[in-house]
Design an enzyme around this catalytic site. Structure first.
Site, PDB file in Angstrom:
ATOM      1  N   MET A 330       1.188  -1.451  -0.396  1.00 44.78           N
ATOM      2  CA  MET A 330      -0.234  -0.360   0.528  1.00 44.78           C
ATOM      3  C   MET A 330       0.872   1.114   0.088  1.00 44.78           C
ATOM      4  O   MET A 330       0.419   2.494  -0.893  1.00 44.78           O
ATOM      5  CB  MET A 330      -0.489  -0.063   1.050  1.00 44.78           C
ATOM      6  CG  MET A 330      -2.294   1.075   1.658  1.00 44.78           C
ATOM      7  SD  MET A 330      -2.945   1.409   2.479  1.00 44.78           S
ATOM      8  CE  MET A 330      -4.287  -0.145   2.592  1.00 44.78           C
ATOM      9  N   GLY A 331       1.823   1.441   0.773  1.00 44.11           N
ATOM     10  CA  GLY A 331       2.619   2.586   0.564  1.00 44.11           C
ATOM     11  C   GLY A 331       3.017   2.866  -0.595  1.00 44.11           C
ATOM     12  O   GLY A 331       3.718   3.635  -1.032  1.00 44.11           O
ATOM     13  N   TRP A 333       2.565   1.970  -3.661  1.00 45.04           N
ATOM     14  CA  TRP A 333       1.246   2.238  -4.438  1.00 45.04           C
ATOM     15  C   TRP A 333       1.178   3.501  -4.374  1.00 45.04           C
ATOM     16  O   TRP A 333       1.287   4.435  -4.951  1.00 45.04           O
ATOM     17  CB  TRP A 333       0.129   1.709  -3.925  1.00 45.04           C
ATOM     18  CG  TRP A 333      -0.800   2.088  -4.611  1.00 45.04           C
ATOM     19  CD1 TRP A 333      -1.985   2.217  -5.873  1.00 45.04           C
ATOM     20  CD2 TRP A 333      -2.502   3.166  -3.887  1.00 45.04           C
ATOM     21  NE1 TRP A 333      -2.564   3.155  -5.786  1.00 45.04           N
ATOM     22  CE2 TRP A 333      -3.380   4.173  -4.902  1.00 45.04           C
ATOM     23  CE3 TRP A 333      -2.357   3.467  -2.760  1.00 45.04           C
ATOM     24  CZ2 TRP A 333      -3.949   3.816  -4.335  1.00 45.04           C
ATOM     25  CZ3 TRP A 333      -3.654   3.931  -2.366  1.00 45.04           C
ATOM     26  CH2 TRP A 333      -4.053   4.644  -3.416  1.00 45.04           C
ATOM     27  N   HIS A 334       0.980   4.072  -3.205  1.00 47.54           N
ATOM     28  CA  HIS A 334       0.939   5.768  -3.312  1.00 47.54           C
ATOM     29  C   HIS A 334       2.550   6.524  -3.769  1.00 47.54           C
ATOM     30  O   HIS A 334       1.833   7.553  -4.324  1.00 47.54           O
ATOM     31  CB  HIS A 334       1.414   5.968  -1.630  1.00 47.54           C
ATOM     32  CG  HIS A 334      -0.165   5.315  -1.013  1.00 47.54           C
ATOM     33  ND1 HIS A 334      -0.762   4.759   0.210  1.00 47.54           N
ATOM     34  CD2 HIS A 334      -1.581   6.922  -0.854  1.00 47.54           C
ATOM     35  CE1 HIS A 334      -1.840   4.944  -0.195  1.00 47.54           C
ATOM     36  NE2 HIS A 334      -2.575   6.334  -0.154  1.00 47.54           N
ATOM     37  N   GLY A 335       3.298   5.749  -3.952  1.00 54.35           N
ATOM     38  CA  GLY A 335       4.068   6.668  -4.547  1.00 54.35           C
ATOM     39  C   GLY A 335       5.630   6.410  -3.811  1.00 54.35           C
ATOM     40  O   GLY A 335       5.962   5.652  -2.736  1.00 54.35           O
TER      41      GLY A 335
END
Length: 401
Positions: A330-331, A333-335
């Site tokens: 998830m981290g 995915w954010h960038g």
């Protein structure tokens, strides 16, 4: 020509509500006007990518063709076979455009992100990838090209979610709610629109546009004097965290309200997250559709893979590794920035500690009452606010630039 960004200003709502009137009238009298609904979605998507963002319009067309061929092709294949390598390859191809866009941004490959990137690529990728995963499981057995396009290009949630599931969407889009139910949906829609305006255009505007720049300026000045540390980080932490909530929750309420007017019960994205008693409960209340997407399609599948291959015997160790892996994904995915990755790791480790504490409480019969609940809420709130400070990237600006 107009360039309308979703739910960005009052002008957008004027055009939106005018466009939705025929749909609402049709649904009230028990008829879903499919062709008009599609036209409305396409027109608003066109206006979203009009002007300086015309290249994003070409990107979404290419993306949709790519995903359409992938899901259709894998559905045809799945009827005949179920090879794991083919499934993994199809999944990789589905997420490939998003991965390329995410990698190109920090690498400053502007031409690549311009060619492939568009507003909403993440959420459309989640939708199509979930369809491949559910097709592999046997939950989705047929491919309807028309419904696929309507699902992917459903206008209210195309830019930033909430993330819907195909089977739930299909059930709504192929039926018409009763008049009583639709009137109830309209009542909720009106409430969500007004609450969304309060959240996004009043509270979030004050926090983000008035208060936050003021605090940020003082924090930077103080950090220069004190060589990096400043107590101004504390008000900045709470302001940026609350602004993040009210801005995104307001947007999500607009998306849900619009979908209700269109006769589609798009799932809610927030459920009083700051009343959570622990981090696991927080992720059941915060950005719910994203959290559940990661839970169902990454966490659970990763746990199943470890148990199936018998790589680890301990279920506790397996879940701990899965927590950290899930939140790291998830981290990322954010960038691809250290603060996003650290944010994911922070919550992964936090969930591990959370589970350990729950096991400890059960084993030692730790007292539970309204006062311990209140303490738990305060602790969880502050832990989450600290993670949002990390997520904001302000520490990168403050200490590493």
């Amino acid at each position: 020509m107009l360039n309308l960004q979703p739910y960005a200003d009052p002008q957008y709502f004027v055009y939106l509500l005018l466009a939705l009137v025929p749909l609402a009238v049709g649904l009230y009298f028990g008829k879903r006007i499919d062709w008009y609904e599609v036209i409305v979605s396409l027109v608003f998507i066109f206006l979203m990518f009009n002007g300086k963002k015309y290249h994003e319009g070409y990107a979404i067309i290419g993306f949709m063709i790519w995903q359409w061929l992938l899901v259709w092709g894998y559905t045809l294949y799945r009827k005949k076979s179920n090879n794991a390598l083919v499934f993994y390859f199809a999944t990789l191809l589905a997420i490939l455009p998003l991965v390329i866009v995410k990698v190109s941004a920090p690498a400053h490959w502007t031409h690549v992100s311009t060619l492939l990137g568009f507003l909403g690529i993440s959420y459309l990728t989640f939708r199509s990838t979930a369809m491949i995963l559910e097709t592999r499981d046997g939950s989705i057995k047929t491919f309807n090209p028309w419904l696929f396009l309507r699902f992917m290009l459903f206008m209210p949630s195309i830019s930033s979610g909430p993330i819907d599931r195909y089977r739930r969407f299909e059930k709504d889009i192929t039926s018409v709610p009763s008049r009583e139910k639709y009137v109830s949906m309209l009542e909720k829609a009106v409430w969500y629109f007004f609450l969304g305006f309060l959240y996004k255009f009043i509270i979030s505007h004050y926090l983000g546009e008035v208060w936050l720049p003021y605090i940020q300026a003082f924090a930077i000045d103080a950090a220069q004097v004190h060589h990096g540390w400043t107590w101004w980080l504390i008000p900045y932490m709470y302001t940026t965290g609350l602004n993040l909530f009210f801005d995104f929750a307001g947007y999500s309420l607009f998306a849900v309200a619009t979908s209700y007017v269109m006769g589609i019960e798009l799932p809610m994205n927030f459920d009083k997250p700051f009343l959570s008693k622990n981090l696991k409960e927080f992720w059941n209340r915060w950005h719910i559709t994203l959290s559940f997407w990661f839970r169902d399609y990454i966490f659970m599948r990763f746990v199943f893979l470890i148990m199936k291959k018998k790589w680890i015997k301990s279920r506790v160790t397996t879940s701990n590794i899965a927590y950290i892996f899930n939140m790291l994904v998830m981290g990322f995915w954010h960038g691809l920035h250290w603060y996003y990755i650290a944010y994911g790791l922070f919550h992964g480790v936090g969930l591990v500690i959370n589970d350990a504490w729950i096991r400890y409480k059960k084993k030692h019969n730790v007292p539970h009452n309204k006062w311990t609940d209140a303490i738990a809420i305060v602790i969880t709130f502050n832990v989450v606010m600290l993670s949002f400070l990390l997520f904001s990237g302000f520490l990168d600006t403050l200490w590493f630039k």
